[in-house]
Design a protein around this motif. Structure first.
Motif, PDB file in Angstrom:
ATOM      1  N   PRO A 138      35.787  53.014  42.887  1.00 34.94           N
ATOM      2  CA  PRO A 138      36.062  52.104  44.230  1.00 34.94           C
ATOM      3  C   PRO A 138      35.815  52.414  45.629  1.00 34.94           C
ATOM      4  O   PRO A 138      35.490  51.687  46.529  1.00 34.94           O
ATOM      5  N   ILE A 139      36.362  53.669  45.577  1.00 30.40           N
ATOM      6  CA  ILE A 139      36.416  54.104  47.035  1.00 30.40           C
ATOM      7  C   ILE A 139      35.251  54.479  47.560  1.00 30.40           C
ATOM      8  O   ILE A 139      34.687  54.302  48.584  1.00 30.40           O
ATOM      9  N   ARG A 140      34.317  55.064  46.493  1.00 30.41           N
ATOM     10  CA  ARG A 140      32.867  55.443  46.828  1.00 30.41           C
ATOM     11  C   ARG A 140      32.011  54.129  47.307  1.00 30.41           C
ATOM     12  O   ARG A 140      31.169  54.054  48.244  1.00 30.41           O
ATOM     13  N   GLU A 141      32.471  53.024  46.345  1.00 30.88           N
ATOM     14  CA  GLU A 141      31.531  51.672  46.844  1.00 30.88           C
ATOM     15  C   GLU A 141      32.074  51.336  47.988  1.00 30.88           C
ATOM     16  O   GLU A 141      31.255  50.802  48.875  1.00 30.88           O
ATOM     17  N   LEU A 142      33.333  51.408  48.522  1.00 29.80           N
ATOM     18  CA  LEU A 142      33.675  50.809  49.720  1.00 29.80           C
ATOM     19  C   LEU A 142      33.043  51.912  50.975  1.00 29.80           C
ATOM     20  O   LEU A 142      32.619  51.450  51.972  1.00 29.80           O
ATOM     21  N   ARG A 189      47.563  52.850  50.712  1.00 32.63           N
ATOM     22  CA  ARG A 189      48.121  52.939  51.971  1.00 32.63           C
ATOM     23  C   ARG A 189      47.484  53.459  53.139  1.00 32.63           C
ATOM     24  O   ARG A 189      47.387  52.806  54.277  1.00 32.63           O
ATOM     25  N   ALA A 190      46.626  54.462  52.809  1.00 28.73           N
ATOM     26  CA  ALA A 190      45.940  54.927  53.844  1.00 28.73           C
ATOM     27  C   ALA A 190      44.774  54.006  54.272  1.00 28.73           C
ATOM     28  O   ALA A 190      44.275  53.709  55.353  1.00 28.73           O
ATOM     29  N   LEU A 191      43.936  53.266  53.451  1.00 27.78           N
ATOM     30  CA  LEU A 191      43.148  52.171  53.561  1.00 27.78           C
ATOM     31  C   LEU A 191      43.643  50.884  54.312  1.00 27.78           C
ATOM     32  O   LEU A 191      42.823  50.355  54.764  1.00 27.78           O
ATOM     33  N   LEU A 192      45.069  50.610  54.352  1.00 33.82           N
ATOM     34  CA  LEU A 192      45.520  49.511  55.251  1.00 33.82           C
ATOM     35  C   LEU A 192      45.003  49.842  56.534  1.00 33.82           C
ATOM     36  O   LEU A 192      44.971  48.719  57.243  1.00 33.82           O
ATOM     37  N   SER A 193      44.743  51.000  57.115  1.00 41.46           N
ATOM     38  CA  SER A 193      44.412  51.121  58.497  1.00 41.46           C
ATOM     39  C   SER A 193      42.873  50.974  58.852  1.00 41.46           C
ATOM     40  O   SER A 193      42.607  51.120  59.828  1.00 41.46           O
TER      41      SER A 193
END
Length: 247
Positions: free
Chosen positions: A191-195, A162-166
């Motif tokens: 995957p957060i690190r890759e992003l 939900r936070a990444l939607l922004s």
């Protein structure tokens, strides 16, 4: 996503977020005492410390959920007085400690509510949802289930999703591993690190699971009793005994 400020040639970029001389507390009890700390642009900074060191209080101050008694907060080099709505517009997203989901709603409805709150049109909302599901594809497995019926790890994925939607340029993550097995935490953070590396995102990660957290971090700050007592890189604390000696 709000683009990070670019530095002039030959000069260093200002920190994504920085606090100077920050003092804060609750009901007359001081929690942070003259704290100086900077989150570099495009890096993951892991913030560790004992319970009560002031880590979560700092996160709330940065997002405008609590007000400092003294000191200043700077966003990309500019002094600000944080408010949640203003920070969200500036590309800052905050995932608080615990499960930030609406348990009676399905995962799809949790996402839809976040998109509605951000005022996004249907087409844009669908595009952003697909972006997040590519980063955290396991969410598709429980897309139609109520969030309250999910495991702790699944709920945490939904909360971060939900936070990444922004499309944040700065992400504040407070204790995302609470209640999670190490493998589940890896499934969330890898995957957060890759992003983060692909987009140049800045992440402030408050975490007690130092082994897993250090694996996805560029720098480490150790706090004790509201102050910074160590700054370095994960390799400096590869011997966890050194970290334990600080407490």
């Amino acid at each position: 996503m709000t683009a990070a400020s670019k530095a002039a040639p030959g000069t260093a970029a200002p920190p994504a977020l920085e606090v100077r001389g920050l003092t804060a507390g609750y009901g007359g009890r001081e929690v942070l005492s003259g704290l100086d700390l900077a989150l570099p642009q495009g890096e993951v900074l892991c913030l560790v410390g004992h319970n009560g060191a002031g880590k979560s209080t700092l996160m709330k101050l940065l997002f405008g959920l609590h007000q400092p008694e003294a000191g200043s907060i700077h966003l990309r080099g500019r002094a600000i007085q944080p408010r949640p709505d203003a920070m969200a517009r500036e590309g800052v997203a905050y995932v608080p400690e615990g499960r930030g989901v609406f348990p009676g709603l399905s995962v799809r409805e949790n996402f839809a509510l976040a998109l509605w709150s951000a005022g996004l049109e249907k087409v844009e909302g669908e595009a952003r949802t697909e972006e997040v599901l590519k980063v955290l594809p396991r969410i598709r497995e429980f897309w139609t289930r109520r969030a309250g019926q999910l495991s702790g790890g699944q709920q945490q994925m939904v909360s971060v999703g939900r936070a990444l939607l922004s499309r944040p340029s700065i992400l504040l993550l407070d204790e995302p591993s609470i209640g999670l097995a190490p493998k589940t935490f890896q499934d969330l953070m890898t995957p957060i690190r890759e992003l983060q590396q692909r987009l140049g995102m800045s992440i402030l990660l408050v975490e007690q699971n130092v082994g897993e957290a250090f694996a996805v971090s560029d720098r480490v700050v150790v706090m004790k009793s509201g102050q910074v007592i160590f700054r370095g890189v994960p390799a400096d604390l590869a011997d966890h005994a050194r970290l334990m000696e600080m407490f």
